[in-house]
Design an enzyme around this catalytic site. Structure first.
Site, short mmCIF file in Angstrom:
data_model
loop_
_atom_site.label_atom_id
_atom_site.label_comp_id
_atom_site.label_asym_id
_atom_site.label_seq_id
_atom_site.Cartn_x
_atom_site.Cartn_y
_atom_site.Cartn_z
N ALA A 1 0.84 -1.21 0.00
CA ALA A 1 0.00 0.00 0.00
C ALA A 1 0.87 1.25 0.00
CB ALA A 1 -0.94 -0.01 1.20
N GLU B 1 0.89 4.18 -2.83
CA GLU B 1 0.67 5.59 -2.50
C GLU B 1 1.89 6.44 -2.87
OE1 GLU B 1 -2.40 4.27 0.99
OE2 GLU B 1 -0.33 4.72 1.49
N ARG C 1 -1.11 25.42 -3.59
CA ARG C 1 -0.05 24.48 -3.95
C ARG C 1 0.40 23.71 -2.71
NH1 ARG C 1 2.77 25.03 -8.33
NH2 ARG C 1 2.51 27.30 -8.38
N GLU D 1 -0.26 6.32 6.29
CA GLU D 1 0.02 4.94 5.90
C GLU D 1 1.17 4.36 6.71
OE1 GLU D 1 -0.46 1.42 4.67
OE2 GLU D 1 -1.73 2.90 3.68
N LEU E 1 -9.09 22.07 -5.61
CA LEU E 1 -8.05 23.05 -5.92
C LEU E 1 -7.41 22.85 -7.28
CD1 LEU E 1 -6.25 23.29 -2.45
CD2 LEU E 1 -8.00 24.79 -3.40
#
Length: 109
Positions: free
Chosen positions: A13, A17, A38, A52, A98
């Site tokens: 995982a 990611e 940003r 994670e 955004l």
């Protein structure tokens, strides 16, 4: 650094990611955005990686204690997974709100 290397080797995982981060982080730098939006895009991606790593730490600690099925061990792992899901949702929402309009304008023009 050892923790990052271990996560890269052992956690699929985290690798997935991180692969997503290698696409999104340069995009965040290339999009014509003000500094705060940003930063929000970049922070949302890094937050997913952080959560994670924490989730993987919880899972490793629980498995170290015992591999037996126990409701509290399952609950701890479920909470960690839920935290990752929330971080991914926040990241997706941040990017949709955004970066989405900016990318749309660039594609349409």
């Amino acid at each position: 650094m050892r923790g990052l290397g271990s996560a890269w080797r052992l956690e699929s995982a985290f690798r997935q990611e991180l692969a997503l981060a290698t696409l999104l982080l340069p995009l965040a730098l290339l999009l014509p955005l003000e500094p705060v939006p940003r930063l929000a895009l970049i922070a949302s991606v890094i937050l997913v990686l952080i959560v994670e790593l924490l989730n993987s730490g919880i899972e490793a600690a629980v498995d170290r204690i015992s591999l037996d099925v126990h409701r509290l061990a399952g609950r701890a792992k479920d909470y960690g997974s839920a935290a990752v899901l929330l971080a991914l949702g926040l990241c997706g929402l941040t990017w949709a709100l955004l970066a989405g309009p900016v990318i749309w304008r660039l594609l349409v023009n």
